[in-house]
Design an enzyme around this catalytic site. Structure first.
Site, PDB file in Angstrom:
ATOM      1  N   ASN A   1      39.268  69.884 -30.551  1.00  0.00           N
ATOM      2  CA  ASN A   1      39.058  71.338 -30.519  1.00  0.00           C
ATOM      3  C   ASN A   1      39.662  72.012 -29.292  1.00  0.00           C
ATOM      4  O   ASN A   1      39.986  73.200 -29.337  1.00  0.00           O
ATOM      5  CB  ASN A   1      37.537  71.589 -30.572  1.00  0.00           C
ATOM      6  CG  ASN A   1      37.190  73.004 -30.175  1.00  0.00           C
ATOM      7  OD1 ASN A   1      37.292  73.930 -30.973  1.00  0.00           O
ATOM      8  ND2 ASN A   1      36.778  73.189 -28.918  1.00  0.00           N
TER       9      ASN A   1
ATOM     10  N   ALA B   1      53.848  76.885 -32.591  1.00  0.00           N
ATOM     11  CA  ALA B   1      54.593  75.615 -32.655  1.00  0.00           C
ATOM     12  C   ALA B   1      53.647  74.438 -32.452  1.00  0.00           C
ATOM     13  O   ALA B   1      53.717  73.430 -33.168  1.00  0.00           O
ATOM     14  CB  ALA B   1      55.690  75.599 -31.591  1.00  0.00           C
TER      15      ALA B   1
ATOM     16  N   SER C   1      45.182  76.217 -36.332  1.00  0.00           N
ATOM     17  CA  SER C   1      44.992  77.674 -36.393  1.00  0.00           C
ATOM     18  C   SER C   1      45.774  78.251 -37.565  1.00  0.00           C
ATOM     19  O   SER C   1      46.830  77.728 -37.944  1.00  0.00           O
ATOM     20  CB  SER C   1      45.509  78.312 -35.102  1.00  0.00           C
ATOM     21  OG  SER C   1      45.567  79.720 -35.244  1.00  0.00           O
TER      22      SER C   1
ATOM     23  N   SER D   1      32.486  72.910 -24.219  1.00  0.00           N
ATOM     24  CA  SER D   1      31.542  73.661 -23.385  1.00  0.00           C
ATOM     25  C   SER D   1      31.254  75.066 -23.903  1.00  0.00           C
ATOM     26  O   SER D   1      30.257  75.664 -23.558  1.00  0.00           O
ATOM     27  CB  SER D   1      32.042  73.722 -21.936  1.00  0.00           C
ATOM     28  OG  SER D   1      33.265  74.403 -21.880  1.00  0.00           O
ATOM     29  N   ARG D   2      32.125  75.605 -24.740  1.00  0.00           N
ATOM     30  CA  ARG D   2      31.885  76.978 -25.215  1.00  0.00           C
ATOM     31  C   ARG D   2      32.588  77.205 -26.555  1.00  0.00           C
ATOM     32  O   ARG D   2      33.276  76.323 -27.064  1.00  0.00           O
ATOM     33  CB  ARG D   2      32.408  77.970 -24.185  1.00  0.00           C
ATOM     34  CG  ARG D   2      33.921  77.932 -24.048  1.00  0.00           C
ATOM     35  CD  ARG D   2      34.430  78.892 -23.013  1.00  0.00           C
ATOM     36  NE  ARG D   2      35.839  79.181 -23.254  1.00  0.00           N
ATOM     37  CZ  ARG D   2      36.634  79.829 -22.423  1.00  0.00           C
ATOM     38  NH1 ARG D   2      36.157  80.261 -21.266  1.00  0.00           N
ATOM     39  NH2 ARG D   2      37.882  80.071 -22.710  1.00  0.00           N
TER      40      ARG D   2
ATOM     41  N   GLY E   1      36.755  69.994 -25.538  1.00  0.00           N
ATOM     42  CA  GLY E   1      36.602  71.420 -25.223  1.00  0.00           C
ATOM     43  C   GLY E   1      35.297  71.971 -25.757  1.00  0.00           C
ATOM     44  O   GLY E   1      35.250  73.063 -26.327  1.00  0.00           O
TER      45      GLY E   1
ATOM     46  N   ASN F   1      40.791  65.786 -18.886  1.00  0.00           N
ATOM     47  CA  ASN F   1      41.816  66.732 -19.295  1.00  0.00           C
ATOM     48  C   ASN F   1      42.542  66.114 -20.489  1.00  0.00           C
ATOM     49  O   ASN F   1      43.184  65.077 -20.348  1.00  0.00           O
ATOM     50  CB  ASN F   1      42.766  66.937 -18.103  1.00  0.00           C
ATOM     51  CG  ASN F   1      43.968  67.779 -18.471  1.00  0.00           C
ATOM     52  OD1 ASN F   1      44.080  68.294 -19.581  1.00  0.00           O
ATOM     53  ND2 ASN F   1      44.885  67.918 -17.525  1.00  0.00           N
TER      54      ASN F   1
ATOM     55  N   LYS G   1      50.349  74.390 -32.924  1.00  0.00           N
ATOM     56  CA  LYS G   1      49.355  74.277 -34.001  1.00  0.00           C
ATOM     57  C   LYS G   1      49.987  73.817 -35.314  1.00  0.00           C
ATOM     58  O   LYS G   1      49.363  73.106 -36.096  1.00  0.00           O
ATOM     59  CB  LYS G   1      48.633  75.621 -34.181  1.00  0.00           C
ATOM     60  CG  LYS G   1      47.758  76.016 -32.982  1.00  0.00           C
ATOM     61  CD  LYS G   1      46.637  75.007 -32.745  1.00  0.00           C
ATOM     62  CE  LYS G   1      45.590  75.525 -31.756  1.00  0.00           C
ATOM     63  NZ  LYS G   1      44.504  74.565 -31.530  1.00  0.00           N
TER      64      LYS G   1
ATOM     65  N   TYR H   1      52.228  78.763 -29.127  1.00  0.00           N
ATOM     66  CA  TYR H   1      50.931  78.373 -29.718  1.00  0.00           C
ATOM     67  C   TYR H   1      51.137  77.966 -31.176  1.00  0.00           C
ATOM     68  O   TYR H   1      50.617  76.952 -31.626  1.00  0.00           O
ATOM     69  CB  TYR H   1      49.992  79.574 -29.594  1.00  0.00           C
ATOM     70  CG  TYR H   1      48.595  79.384 -30.139  1.00  0.00           C
ATOM     71  CD1 TYR H   1      47.673  78.559 -29.480  1.00  0.00           C
ATOM     72  CD2 TYR H   1      48.178  80.063 -31.281  1.00  0.00           C
ATOM     73  CE1 TYR H   1      46.377  78.421 -29.969  1.00  0.00           C
ATOM     74  CE2 TYR H   1      46.890  79.936 -31.767  1.00  0.00           C
ATOM     75  CZ  TYR H   1      45.991  79.104 -31.106  1.00  0.00           C
ATOM     76  OH  TYR H   1      44.707  78.972 -31.576  1.00  0.00           O
TER      77      TYR H   1
HETATM   78  P1  NAI Z   1      37.749  78.822 -26.000  1.00  0.00           P
HETATM   79  O1  NAI Z   1      38.818  79.208 -25.043  1.00  0.00           O
HETATM   80  O2  NAI Z   1      36.465  79.572 -26.009  1.00  0.00           O
HETATM   81  O3  NAI Z   1      37.454  77.270 -25.913  1.00  0.00           O
HETATM   82  C1  NAI Z   1      38.465  76.317 -25.703  1.00  0.00           C
HETATM   83  C2  NAI Z   1      37.854  75.149 -24.975  1.00  0.00           C
HETATM   84  O4  NAI Z   1      38.868  74.185 -24.701  1.00  0.00           O
HETATM   85  C3  NAI Z   1      37.263  75.572 -23.621  1.00  0.00           C
HETATM   86  O5  NAI Z   1      35.994  74.998 -23.484  1.00  0.00           O
HETATM   87  C4  NAI Z   1      38.251  74.988 -22.616  1.00  0.00           C
HETATM   88  O6  NAI Z   1      37.656  74.664 -21.384  1.00  0.00           O
HETATM   89  C5  NAI Z   1      38.711  73.746 -23.361  1.00  0.00           C
HETATM   90  N1  NAI Z   1      39.967  73.228 -22.822  1.00  0.00           N
HETATM   91  C6  NAI Z   1      41.106  73.922 -22.590  1.00  0.00           C
HETATM   92  N2  NAI Z   1      42.025  73.121 -22.046  1.00  0.00           N
HETATM   93  C7  NAI Z   1      41.457  71.888 -21.926  1.00  0.00           C
HETATM   94  C8  NAI Z   1      41.911  70.631 -21.442  1.00  0.00           C
HETATM   95  N3  NAI Z   1      43.150  70.485 -20.947  1.00  0.00           N
HETATM   96  N4  NAI Z   1      41.068  69.578 -21.498  1.00  0.00           N
HETATM   97  C9  NAI Z   1      39.821  69.711 -21.981  1.00  0.00           C
HETATM   98  N5  NAI Z   1      39.328  70.879 -22.444  1.00  0.00           N
HETATM   99  C10 NAI Z   1      40.143  71.948 -22.424  1.00  0.00           C
HETATM  100  O7  NAI Z   1      38.443  78.916 -27.443  1.00  0.00           O
HETATM  101  P2  NAI Z   1      37.850  78.864 -28.931  1.00  0.00           P
HETATM  102  O8  NAI Z   1      38.114  80.184 -29.528  1.00  0.00           O
HETATM  103  O9  NAI Z   1      36.494  78.295 -28.967  1.00  0.00           O
HETATM  104  O10 NAI Z   1      38.914  77.857 -29.583  1.00  0.00           O
HETATM  105  C11 NAI Z   1      38.646  76.512 -29.880  1.00  0.00           C
HETATM  106  C12 NAI Z   1      39.801  75.975 -30.706  1.00  0.00           C
HETATM  107  O11 NAI Z   1      39.945  76.750 -31.899  1.00  0.00           O
HETATM  108  C13 NAI Z   1      41.147  76.045 -29.979  1.00  0.00           C
HETATM  109  O12 NAI Z   1      41.909  74.895 -30.276  1.00  0.00           O
HETATM  110  C14 NAI Z   1      41.799  77.283 -30.587  1.00  0.00           C
HETATM  111  O13 NAI Z   1      43.197  77.227 -30.526  1.00  0.00           O
HETATM  112  C15 NAI Z   1      41.277  77.213 -32.015  1.00  0.00           C
HETATM  113  N6  NAI Z   1      41.302  78.491 -32.709  1.00  0.00           N
HETATM  114  C16 NAI Z   1      40.533  79.542 -32.300  1.00  0.00           C
HETATM  115  C17 NAI Z   1      40.567  80.730 -32.995  1.00  0.00           C
HETATM  116  C18 NAI Z   1      39.728  81.902 -32.622  1.00  0.00           C
HETATM  117  O14 NAI Z   1      39.872  82.953 -33.284  1.00  0.00           O
HETATM  118  N7  NAI Z   1      38.832  81.827 -31.649  1.00  0.00           N
HETATM  119  C19 NAI Z   1      41.445  80.899 -34.161  1.00  0.00           C
HETATM  120  C20 NAI Z   1      42.200  79.733 -34.512  1.00  0.00           C
HETATM  121  C21 NAI Z   1      42.114  78.573 -33.800  1.00  0.00           C
END
Ligand code: NAI
Length: 252
Positions: A95, A162, A147, A19-20, A17, A68, A164, A160
């Site tokens: 991630n 559960a 998380s 890309s962003r 994950g 995926n 994490k 979520y």
């Molecule tokens: P985001 O939504 O910006 O990035 C998540 C990335 O995972 C995206 O690039 C998405 O395309 C990718 N992704 C989703 N499903 C996928 C799949 N089936 N296969 C491959 N890639 C997939 O979210 P963010 O905020 O950058 O979160 C990253 C991690 O950090 C996540 O696991 C999230 O649960 C965790 N997190 C984020 C928090 C926050 O405040 N932003 C807080 C606590 C945990």
């Protein structure tokens, strides 16, 4: 999926994950520190490619790998491709994650399935595939992005949380299984980090969250990347099976 760059003698780090958001921050940081990063993305090739271009422009090594995480056959196939093309993994950062929020009594089976499939099973599939390579090398670092919600719970996020929390128990078991091969497994639990995932919250919701953060500000992907970089490196060689919060003191 393209291997457009010749492999260098750099340790290989895969970030799912990537890309962003937090994943992109972690990948950029690991690339700056000398890793050849493999940027996994699910569907957003354009964003992943932009990140690859940015990393390469800064002199780093990065390649793309689409899969995926919730599809175990794809995960196994792509991990083998990575090992054959670039070499065995030294670092895996799980991630990739999604949230589908709502109260338990309204939770749909398919939403529960999706969240568990990506956030928990996806990380398990990738950890299994990486462990296979790392055990043979007798070194490696696996870092799970869980998380704070997996530690403290949150109304409206039971699926979520559960997933994490499950990731934490899973990681402690695997840390015990892999320790004799010098493969370490640790969990990072971010608090509120400003990304697209949290961008959906209203200003009022963000202010409510801010009131629960003793340090008084919201985190950024770089705050997570700093800890991941340490856990990836030999500087953390005596740390395994740990859960480390990066949450501004929101949960202690
Ligand atoms: P985001 O939504 O910006 O990035 C998540 C990335 O995972 C995206 O690039 C998405 O395309 C990718 N992704 C989703 N499903 C996928 C799949 N089936 N296969 C491959 N890639 C997939 O979210 P963010 O905020 O950058 O979160 C990253 C991690 O950090 C996540 O696991 C999230 O649960 C965790 N997190 C984020 C928090 C926050 O405040 N932003 C807080 C606590 C945990």
């Amino acid at each position: 999926m393209q291997a457009t760059q010749l492999p260098e003698k750099k340790p290989i780090a895969l970030v799912t994950g990537a890309s962003r958001g937090i994943g992109a921050g972690i990948a950029s940081r690991l690339a700056r520190e000398g890793y050849h990063v493999i940027l996994n993305y699910g569907s957003n090739e354009e964003k992943a490619r932009e990140l690859q271009t940015r990393i390469r422009a800064e002199g780093g090594a990065a390649d793309l790998c689409q899969f995926n995480v919730a599809d175990s056959a794809q995960v196994n196939e792509k991990f083998e491709w990575i090992a054959k093309t670039f070499g065995r993994l030294s670092v895996l950062v799980n991630n990739a994650g999604i949230t589908i929020d709502g109260l338990l009594i309204r939770m749909k089976d398919e939403d529960l399935e999706k969240v568990l499939s990506v956030d928990l099973k996806g990380a398990i599939y990738c950890t299994r595939a990486a462990a296979n390579q790392m055990m043979r090398e007798r070194k490696g670092s696996i870092i799970q992005i869980s998380s704070v919600i997996g530690e403290m719970g949150n109304a409206g996020q039971s699926a979520y949380s559960a997933a994490k929390a499950g990731l934490i128990g899973f990681s402690k078991s695997v840390a015990k299984e892999l320790a004799s091969r010098q493969v370490r497994v640790n969990v990072v639990t971010p608090g509120f980090i400003v990304t697209d995932m949290t961008g959906v919250l209203t200003e009022a919701q963000k202010e409510d969250i801010l009131r629960t953060v003793p340090l008084g500000f919201l985190g950024e992907p770089e705050d997570i990347a700093s800890l991941v970089s340490f856990l990836a490196s030999p500087a953390s060689r005596y740390i395994t099976g740990q859960v480390i919060g990066v949450n501004g003191g929101m949960y202690m």
